[in-house]
Structures are given as structure tokens and as C-alpha cells.
Write a protein that holds these residues in place. Sequence first.
Motif, PDB file in Angstrom:
ATOM      1  N   LEU A  80       0.813  -1.207   0.000  1.00 59.03           N
ATOM      2  CA  LEU A  80       0.000   0.000   0.000  1.00 59.03           C
ATOM      3  C   LEU A  80       0.852   1.266   0.000  1.00 59.03           C
ATOM      4  O   LEU A  80       0.489   2.270  -0.623  1.00 59.03           O
ATOM      5  CB  LEU A  80      -0.928   0.000   1.227  1.00 59.03           C
ATOM      6  N   PHE A  81       2.011   1.224   0.662  1.00 61.56           N
ATOM      7  CA  PHE A  81       2.836   2.422   0.780  1.00 61.56           C
ATOM      8  C   PHE A  81       3.470   2.842  -0.550  1.00 61.56           C
ATOM      9  O   PHE A  81       4.074   3.906  -0.642  1.00 61.56           O
ATOM     10  CB  PHE A  81       3.930   2.229   1.840  1.00 61.56           C
ATOM     11  N   LYS A  82       3.312   2.028  -1.602  1.00 66.31           N
ATOM     12  CA  LYS A  82       3.811   2.403  -2.929  1.00 66.31           C
ATOM     13  C   LYS A  82       2.736   3.028  -3.802  1.00 66.31           C
ATOM     14  O   LYS A  82       3.019   3.475  -4.918  1.00 66.31           O
ATOM     15  CB  LYS A  82       4.385   1.169  -3.650  1.00 66.31           C
ATOM     16  N   CYS A  83       1.490   3.038  -3.318  1.00 68.17           N
ATOM     17  CA  CYS A  83       0.362   3.513  -4.121  1.00 68.17           C
ATOM     18  C   CYS A  83       0.183   5.025  -4.011  1.00 68.17           C
ATOM     19  O   CYS A  83       0.385   5.601  -2.941  1.00 68.17           O
ATOM     20  CB  CYS A  83      -0.924   2.820  -3.682  1.00 68.17           C
ATOM     21  N   ILE A  84      -0.240   5.647  -5.105  1.00 71.03           N
ATOM     22  CA  ILE A  84      -0.550   7.072  -5.065  1.00 71.03           C
ATOM     23  C   ILE A  84      -2.011   7.257  -4.657  1.00 71.03           C
ATOM     24  O   ILE A  84      -2.775   6.298  -4.528  1.00 71.03           O
ATOM     25  CB  ILE A  84      -0.260   7.766  -6.417  1.00 71.03           C
ATOM     26  N   ASN A  85      -2.405   8.493  -4.448  1.00 70.96           N
ATOM     27  CA  ASN A  85      -3.766   8.835  -4.042  1.00 70.96           C
ATOM     28  C   ASN A  85      -4.777   8.324  -5.065  1.00 70.96           C
ATOM     29  O   ASN A  85      -4.605   8.521  -6.279  1.00 70.96           O
ATOM     30  CB  ASN A  85      -3.851  10.360  -3.897  1.00 70.96           C
ATOM     31  N   ASP A  86      -5.855   7.685  -4.600  1.00 71.15           N
ATOM     32  CA  ASP A  86      -6.874   7.149  -5.506  1.00 71.15           C
ATOM     33  C   ASP A  86      -7.482   8.245  -6.375  1.00 71.15           C
ATOM     34  O   ASP A  86      -7.757   8.038  -7.563  1.00 71.15           O
ATOM     35  CB  ASP A  86      -7.990   6.467  -4.712  1.00 71.15           C
ATOM     36  N   THR A  87      -7.694   9.405  -5.801  1.00 72.02           N
ATOM     37  CA  THR A  87      -8.290  10.514  -6.553  1.00 72.02           C
ATOM     38  C   THR A  87      -7.365  10.953  -7.684  1.00 72.02           C
ATOM     39  O   THR A  87      -7.808  11.182  -8.819  1.00 72.02           O
ATOM     40  CB  THR A  87      -8.563  11.705  -5.617  1.00 72.02           C
ATOM     41  N   THR A  88      -6.079  11.049  -7.385  1.00 77.71           N
ATOM     42  CA  THR A  88      -5.111  11.429  -8.415  1.00 77.71           C
ATOM     43  C   THR A  88      -5.079  10.391  -9.527  1.00 77.71           C
ATOM     44  O   THR A  88      -5.042  10.739 -10.722  1.00 77.71           O
ATOM     45  CB  THR A  88      -3.702  11.576  -7.809  1.00 77.71           C
ATOM     46  N   MET A  89      -5.109   9.106  -9.165  1.00 76.69           N
ATOM     47  CA  MET A  89      -5.089   8.063 -10.185  1.00 76.69           C
ATOM     48  C   MET A  89      -6.343   8.125 -11.046  1.00 76.69           C
ATOM     49  O   MET A  89      -6.272   7.958 -12.277  1.00 76.69           O
ATOM     50  CB  MET A  89      -4.956   6.688  -9.530  1.00 76.69           C
ATOM     51  N   ALA A  90      -7.489   8.380 -10.439  1.00 77.04           N
ATOM     52  CA  ALA A  90      -8.728   8.514 -11.205  1.00 77.04           C
ATOM     53  C   ALA A  90      -8.644   9.701 -12.170  1.00 77.04           C
ATOM     54  O   ALA A  90      -9.091   9.617 -13.326  1.00 77.04           O
ATOM     55  CB  ALA A  90      -9.918   8.688 -10.256  1.00 77.04           C
ATOM     56  N   GLU A  91      -8.048  10.791 -11.720  1.00 77.14           N
ATOM     57  CA  GLU A  91      -7.892  11.972 -12.585  1.00 77.14           C
ATOM     58  C   GLU A  91      -6.925  11.698 -13.735  1.00 77.14           C
ATOM     59  O   GLU A  91      -7.113  12.207 -14.844  1.00 77.14           O
ATOM     60  CB  GLU A  91      -7.406  13.158 -11.750  1.00 77.14           C
ATOM     61  N   ILE A  92      -5.917  10.881 -13.505  1.00 74.31           N
ATOM     62  CA  ILE A  92      -4.992  10.494 -14.577  1.00 74.31           C
ATOM     63  C   ILE A  92      -5.723   9.667 -15.632  1.00 74.31           C
ATOM     64  O   ILE A  92      -5.580   9.893 -16.844  1.00 74.31           O
ATOM     65  CB  ILE A  92      -3.805   9.696 -13.996  1.00 74.31           C
ATOM     66  N   ILE A  93      -6.523   8.710 -15.171  1.00 68.58           N
ATOM     67  CA  ILE A  93      -7.296   7.876 -16.091  1.00 68.58           C
ATOM     68  C   ILE A  93      -8.248   8.738 -16.919  1.00 68.58           C
ATOM     69  O   ILE A  93      -8.324   8.598 -18.158  1.00 68.58           O
ATOM     70  CB  ILE A  93      -8.073   6.799 -15.305  1.00 68.58           C
ATOM     71  N   ASP A  94      -8.968   9.641 -16.274  1.00 64.45           N
ATOM     72  CA  ASP A  94      -9.910  10.512 -16.981  1.00 64.45           C
ATOM     73  C   ASP A  94      -9.196  11.429 -17.967  1.00 64.45           C
ATOM     74  O   ASP A  94      -9.699  11.695 -19.065  1.00 64.45           O
ATOM     75  CB  ASP A  94     -10.713  11.351 -15.980  1.00 64.45           C
ATOM     76  N   PHE A  95      -8.014  11.911 -17.596  1.00 57.96           N
ATOM     77  CA  PHE A  95      -7.242  12.778 -18.491  1.00 57.96           C
ATOM     78  C   PHE A  95      -6.856  12.017 -19.760  1.00 57.96           C
ATOM     79  O   PHE A  95      -7.001  12.532 -20.875  1.00 57.96           O
ATOM     80  CB  PHE A  95      -5.994  13.289 -17.778  1.00 57.96           C
ATOM     81  N   CYS A  96      -6.380  10.804 -19.600  1.00 54.42           N
ATOM     82  CA  CYS A  96      -5.993  10.002 -20.763  1.00 54.42           C
ATOM     83  C   CYS A  96      -7.195   9.687 -21.642  1.00 54.42           C
ATOM     84  O   CYS A  96      -7.125   9.757 -22.877  1.00 54.42           O
ATOM     85  CB  CYS A  96      -5.334   8.704 -20.309  1.00 54.42           C
ATOM     86  N   LYS A  97      -8.303   9.353 -21.000  1.00 53.32           N
ATOM     87  CA  LYS A  97      -9.491   8.905 -21.741  1.00 53.32           C
ATOM     88  C   LYS A  97     -10.296  10.078 -22.303  1.00 53.32           C
ATOM     89  O   LYS A  97     -10.642  10.099 -23.488  1.00 53.32           O
ATOM     90  CB  LYS A  97     -10.365   8.071 -20.799  1.00 53.32           C
ATOM     91  N   ASN A  98     -10.597  11.059 -21.466  1.00 54.66           N
ATOM     92  CA  ASN A  98     -11.488  12.148 -21.873  1.00 54.66           C
ATOM     93  C   ASN A  98     -10.770  13.265 -22.616  1.00 54.66           C
ATOM     94  O   ASN A  98     -11.267  13.768 -23.626  1.00 54.66           O
ATOM     95  CB  ASN A  98     -12.194  12.737 -20.646  1.00 54.66           C
ATOM     96  N   THR A  99      -9.610  13.672 -22.112  1.00 54.26           N
ATOM     97  CA  THR A  99      -8.896  14.802 -22.699  1.00 54.26           C
ATOM     98  C   THR A  99      -8.041  14.385 -23.892  1.00 54.26           C
ATOM     99  O   THR A  99      -8.059  15.040 -24.940  1.00 54.26           O
ATOM    100  CB  THR A  99      -8.009  15.501 -21.647  1.00 54.26           C
TER     101      THR A  99
END
Length: 357
Positions: A189-208
Motif C-alpha cells: 500500500l505504501f507504494k500507491c498514489i492517491n486514488d483521486t489522483t489516479m482517477a484523474e490520470i485515467i480521466d485525463f488520458c481517456k477524456n482529454t
Amino acid sequence: MKKILVMKFRNIGDVLLITPLLENLKLAFPDAIIDVALNEGTQEMIRLNPYVDTIRIYDRAQIKSLGFFKRIYKEIAFAYSIREKKYDIVINTTEGDRGAQLALFSGAKIKIGYKPNKNKLLQNVFTHLLPPQEFRHTIECNLDALRVLNLPVKEKKVAIYWAKEDEDIIDSMLVKQDFIHIHPVSRWLFKCINDTTMAEIIDFCKNTLNQEVILTASNDPFEIQKIEAILAQCTSNPLNFAGKLTLKQTAALNKKAKMFIGVDTAIMHMSAANDTPVLAFFGPSGADHWGPWDNELMQSGYTTRKGIRTMGKHTVIQEDWDCVPCGKDGCNGTKVSDCLMHLDLNTIQKTIKKMLS
């Protein structure tokens, strides 16, 4: 004909990073038999490797579950299975007593490894000692076994192999051949980034950027829950292959990706081995030791210990904090690393656009 045993009793990613050593050993000794001893669960990183003859599996969890006398019997039986092969060279690529004990029992004339720190009975096991890692990449440390034997290092390429059946399965699952592979989770778990940030990265790749996104994760319940938590915050609808692929199938999928985005995991090293451009987020661990290795280069690009760094086609984003990298499993025993919770989204987005262009 020489018989060589390489031991790596560590995790999946660690095992993949010994593949340059295996290739160089075969180049130095073309007729040699080269075996590898590994922990159970890590063998897929070596299976089908053309430079490996036999994989010898140490099932640590199964042995630990036994009673005292059965455990001792199994340990001795494993050691005897190595001794009876009559290896000429035994290379222990990690620190620790198990590899030193097996090297001692092997009867090999040449024994290479790190000097044990604590066990006085094992102090003089090795005929050739490996130097400390310091600020060098793990691949370089694995290749030290060649250097102490005065053998040339001709290649520094990490390699993973899979069967045609694995690729056929991936082809049958893909609707679009053009996609970004994102592996958002680590079992740590200590290697994971913030869930919100990861969701925003996914949306940026997909939507933008209008890029198809495929998510992967193991079938571990924790990883599946982590993926679900991230998807709950997404406005886009990426393809979710979490829990559906083996490690080999994940590698076959990754080879087809335009780029990989993820944290410091074995999948990151598999991506680099595939020559797929990697954007990796690092926190407590040092990229100088573990950064994605560019197979086209012979020298590490991770010459500083923190901040944004590149090695060829790969990029590591890490905070430039005084405490980074700390090597700890999260801040103050929380199993969460603050340095991975506050990554700058704008910087990440600019890096993704630059890497895709």
C-alpha cells in the motif's frame, strides 16, 4: 561443461532484473548449464527464458507451515537437491543466510555472494565477495557477479518471454489495439498514489487525450478493491482487466501499449523490459536502485536520488522532499506515504502528453 546456479530469493520484480546476468553468463560460457533457484511465485519472470535450463523452486510459505522436524527435513532435501547437481559456480545475488547456507552446502568451487553480516559461521562461505550496492541500480549489482570473475558485461537488457497462447488470449480481449496500460496498484500500500489522483490520470488520458485506457491488477482481493475505489471516482469508463490476466498475459498486453503508467512494481519492470515507455511514480523507494531500465542504454539515468528523472524513454516522478527516498513502509507506521499523496496533477498531465508525442 560448466554448471552454474544463480540464486535470487526475493520478489517478482527482483527476479526479472537478473535476466541481464543470465544472458551475459551464457555469452561468457556458451556451453554452460545455467539453473536458477527462486522463491515460489516468482518463476514466471524466468520461465521460457532461453538462457535458463532448470528452475529450482523454494516454497517458503509451504515449508514454514510445517512442523519443526518436517521443516528441517524439507530444508535439507532442498539443499541436497542443489548439492547433487555438482555446480561449478554458485551465485547468490542477494544478502541473507539462506543463499549463503545453500552456497556452502553446494560444494561449488566458486561461490559468489555478499558477506553475511551477522552469522559468524557463514563469514567465509564465498570465494568471491560482491561489493555493496550504494547508489547503483540493482541491475548493476546483479552484474557484479561477472565483474568479480573478470568477465565482460556485453548486454544490460531485461527480458521477459511468454507463449503464443498468452498473446492469442490478449488479442481476443482487445477491441482497440491503440491504448495506454495503467497498473495503479501494488501489493504494498505504501507504494500507491492517491486514488483521486489516479482517477484523474485515467480521466485525463481517456477524456482529454481521447486514448483508450486498460487497467490491470492481480486477483488479490485488496488489489481488486483498490481498483474499484479508483473507478468509483472516474468519470470515464476504462477497460478493466483487473484479476483477469496472468503475469505472462499482462506482459503480452503491455507489449502492445503506447505507454505504461503505474507505481514501483514488477509490472513496471516488465513494461521496461518490453521497451514500452514507462511513467512511474516513486515514493519511499529509490529510483537509483529500482527505476525502469531502458534496454537501449548501458548506463543508468538515475544519477540523482529524488525529483523528476528520465532514463531514455522512461520517466520517474518523485517528490523532491528532504525525506525522500526514506526506504520505509509509509509515514509513521501508517502504510501510507505522504510523498505519494500530493503529486502535482498538472506535472503528471504534461509528462503524459510529452511522452505520447
